[in-house]
Design a protein around this motif. Structure first.
Motif, PDB file in Angstrom:
ATOM      1  N   THR A  25      -5.085  -2.411 -10.264  1.00  0.00           N
ATOM      2  CA  THR A  25      -5.261  -1.832 -11.605  1.00  0.00           C
ATOM      3  C   THR A  25      -6.308  -2.609 -12.410  1.00  0.00           C
ATOM      4  O   THR A  25      -6.234  -2.652 -13.634  1.00  0.00           O
ATOM      5  CB  THR A  25      -3.916  -1.823 -12.373  1.00  0.00           C
ATOM      6  N   GLU A  26      -7.249  -3.208 -11.715  1.00  0.00           N
ATOM      7  CA  GLU A  26      -8.276  -4.034 -12.378  1.00  0.00           C
ATOM      8  C   GLU A  26      -9.265  -3.190 -13.179  1.00  0.00           C
ATOM      9  O   GLU A  26      -9.652  -3.565 -14.278  1.00  0.00           O
ATOM     10  CB  GLU A  26      -9.042  -4.850 -11.342  1.00  0.00           C
ATOM     11  N   THR A  27      -9.669  -2.074 -12.627  1.00  0.00           N
ATOM     12  CA  THR A  27     -10.674  -1.239 -13.304  1.00  0.00           C
ATOM     13  C   THR A  27     -10.005   0.005 -13.879  1.00  0.00           C
ATOM     14  O   THR A  27      -8.874   0.362 -13.529  1.00  0.00           O
ATOM     15  CB  THR A  27     -11.776  -0.800 -12.319  1.00  0.00           C
ATOM     16  N   ARG A  28     -10.747   0.669 -14.733  1.00  0.00           N
ATOM     17  CA  ARG A  28     -10.244   1.910 -15.335  1.00  0.00           C
ATOM     18  C   ARG A  28      -9.947   2.962 -14.245  1.00  0.00           C
ATOM     19  O   ARG A  28      -8.937   3.655 -14.296  1.00  0.00           O
ATOM     20  CB  ARG A  28     -11.288   2.431 -16.326  1.00  0.00           C
ATOM     21  N   LYS A  29     -10.839   3.062 -13.266  1.00  0.00           N
ATOM     22  CA  LYS A  29     -10.660   4.025 -12.176  1.00  0.00           C
ATOM     23  C   LYS A  29      -9.397   3.702 -11.372  1.00  0.00           C
ATOM     24  O   LYS A  29      -8.629   4.604 -11.022  1.00  0.00           O
ATOM     25  CB  LYS A  29     -11.888   4.018 -11.260  1.00  0.00           C
ATOM     26  N   GLU A  30      -9.157   2.417 -11.072  1.00  0.00           N
ATOM     27  CA  GLU A  30      -7.959   2.021 -10.316  1.00  0.00           C
ATOM     28  C   GLU A  30      -6.686   2.319 -11.109  1.00  0.00           C
ATOM     29  O   GLU A  30      -5.702   2.789 -10.536  1.00  0.00           O
ATOM     30  CB  GLU A  30      -8.022   0.529  -9.966  1.00  0.00           C
ATOM     31  N   ARG A  31      -6.706   2.086 -12.419  1.00  0.00           N
ATOM     32  CA  ARG A  31      -5.543   2.400 -13.255  1.00  0.00           C
ATOM     33  C   ARG A  31      -5.269   3.899 -13.247  1.00  0.00           C
ATOM     34  O   ARG A  31      -4.121   4.335 -13.189  1.00  0.00           O
ATOM     35  CB  ARG A  31      -5.748   1.894 -14.681  1.00  0.00           C
ATOM     36  N   LYS A  32      -6.338   4.684 -13.270  1.00  0.00           N
ATOM     37  CA  LYS A  32      -6.189   6.144 -13.249  1.00  0.00           C
ATOM     38  C   LYS A  32      -5.562   6.595 -11.924  1.00  0.00           C
ATOM     39  O   LYS A  32      -4.686   7.463 -11.902  1.00  0.00           O
ATOM     40  CB  LYS A  32      -7.553   6.809 -13.463  1.00  0.00           C
ATOM     41  N   ILE A  33      -6.007   6.003 -10.825  1.00  0.00           N
ATOM     42  CA  ILE A  33      -5.463   6.352  -9.504  1.00  0.00           C
ATOM     43  C   ILE A  33      -3.991   5.954  -9.412  1.00  0.00           C
ATOM     44  O   ILE A  33      -3.152   6.735  -8.935  1.00  0.00           O
ATOM     45  CB  ILE A  33      -6.301   5.681  -8.384  1.00  0.00           C
ATOM     46  N   ALA A  34      -3.636   4.754  -9.908  1.00  0.00           N
ATOM     47  CA  ALA A  34      -2.249   4.292  -9.878  1.00  0.00           C
ATOM     48  C   ALA A  34      -1.360   5.195 -10.738  1.00  0.00           C
ATOM     49  O   ALA A  34      -0.253   5.575 -10.337  1.00  0.00           O
ATOM     50  CB  ALA A  34      -2.155   2.848 -10.354  1.00  0.00           C
ATOM     51  N   THR A  35      -1.858   5.571 -11.914  1.00  0.00           N
ATOM     52  CA  THR A  35      -1.100   6.458 -12.802  1.00  0.00           C
ATOM     53  C   THR A  35      -0.910   7.827 -12.159  1.00  0.00           C
ATOM     54  O   THR A  35       0.170   8.421 -12.233  1.00  0.00           O
ATOM     55  CB  THR A  35      -1.827   6.603 -14.162  1.00  0.00           C
ATOM     56  N   SER A  36      -1.943   8.321 -11.506  1.00  0.00           N
ATOM     57  CA  SER A  36      -1.859   9.615 -10.823  1.00  0.00           C
ATOM     58  C   SER A  36      -0.821   9.573  -9.702  1.00  0.00           C
ATOM     59  O   SER A  36      -0.040  10.522  -9.533  1.00  0.00           O
ATOM     60  CB  SER A  36      -3.229   9.991 -10.267  1.00  0.00           C
ATOM     61  N   PHE A  37      -0.780   8.482  -8.946  1.00  0.00           N
ATOM     62  CA  PHE A  37       0.196   8.346  -7.864  1.00  0.00           C
ATOM     63  C   PHE A  37       1.617   8.358  -8.430  1.00  0.00           C
ATOM     64  O   PHE A  37       2.488   9.067  -7.939  1.00  0.00           O
ATOM     65  CB  PHE A  37      -0.062   7.062  -7.074  1.00  0.00           C
ATOM     66  N   ARG A  38       1.853   7.594  -9.511  1.00  0.00           N
ATOM     67  CA  ARG A  38       3.184   7.578 -10.142  1.00  0.00           C
ATOM     68  C   ARG A  38       3.556   8.965 -10.659  1.00  0.00           C
ATOM     69  O   ARG A  38       4.685   9.417 -10.508  1.00  0.00           O
ATOM     70  CB  ARG A  38       3.214   6.565 -11.283  1.00  0.00           C
ATOM     71  N   LYS A  39       2.596   9.663 -11.270  1.00  0.00           N
ATOM     72  CA  LYS A  39       2.859  10.999 -11.809  1.00  0.00           C
ATOM     73  C   LYS A  39       3.230  11.977 -10.693  1.00  0.00           C
ATOM     74  O   LYS A  39       4.139  12.797 -10.852  1.00  0.00           O
ATOM     75  CB  LYS A  39       1.648  11.509 -12.588  1.00  0.00           C
ATOM     76  N   LYS A  40       2.560  11.870  -9.554  1.00  0.00           N
ATOM     77  CA  LYS A  40       2.894  12.751  -8.426  1.00  0.00           C
ATOM     78  C   LYS A  40       4.307  12.482  -7.923  1.00  0.00           C
ATOM     79  O   LYS A  40       5.026  13.408  -7.533  1.00  0.00           O
ATOM     80  CB  LYS A  40       1.862  12.588  -7.307  1.00  0.00           C
ATOM     81  N   LEU A  41       4.717  11.213  -7.929  1.00  0.00           N
ATOM     82  CA  LEU A  41       6.095  10.892  -7.538  1.00  0.00           C
ATOM     83  C   LEU A  41       7.085  11.534  -8.511  1.00  0.00           C
ATOM     84  O   LEU A  41       8.073  12.147  -8.101  1.00  0.00           O
ATOM     85  CB  LEU A  41       6.314   9.378  -7.482  1.00  0.00           C
TER      86      LEU A  41
END
Length: 115
Positions: A25-41
């Motif tokens: 979650t270092e970059t904005r893009k990585e945070r977006k990907i992590a948030t998207s993964f949690r949202k899909k769960l």
């Protein structure tokens, strides 16, 4: 056969799927990907147990496999994701603590499944 027999069998037939993950979650893009993964769960019926641990009750092994396949399909390219399946009986033996006090056992959420 009596009802207790079927109830006991169901504790071993029904499963909990737990998803453990550690995503960058270092970059904005990585945070977006992590948030998207949690949202899909969450969209797939998982509930947060801890920030990077999500869980879902499944009535059968076949039903659990459907959700595991969805997780595999949505795996982020970076990071670490673990998927574990345990029986309802094993899940019921878990002890959860808040600080040093044993937390009250929560009743599982009743989920309706449409076929």
């Amino acid at each position: 056969m009596d009802e207790r027999f079927y109830s006991r069998l169901n504790q071993y037939r029904s499963l909990w799927v737990l998803v453990f993950f550690d995503l960058p979650t270092e970059t904005r893009k990585e945070r977006k990907i992590a948030t998207s993964f949690r949202k899909k769960l969450l969209d797939d019926g998982f509930a947060m147990f801890q920030f990077s641990i999500y869980m879902r009750f499944c009535a059968s092994r076949e039903n659990a496999e459907v959700h595991v396949k969805r997780i595999r399909k949505n795996l982020p390219k970076k990071g670490k994701v673990g998927i574990m399946q345990i029986t309802d009986r094993q899940f019921g033996l878990m002890e959860v603590f808040h600080g040093t006090k044993l937390a009250e056992k929560e009743q599982p959420v009743q989920q309706l499944e449409l076929f």
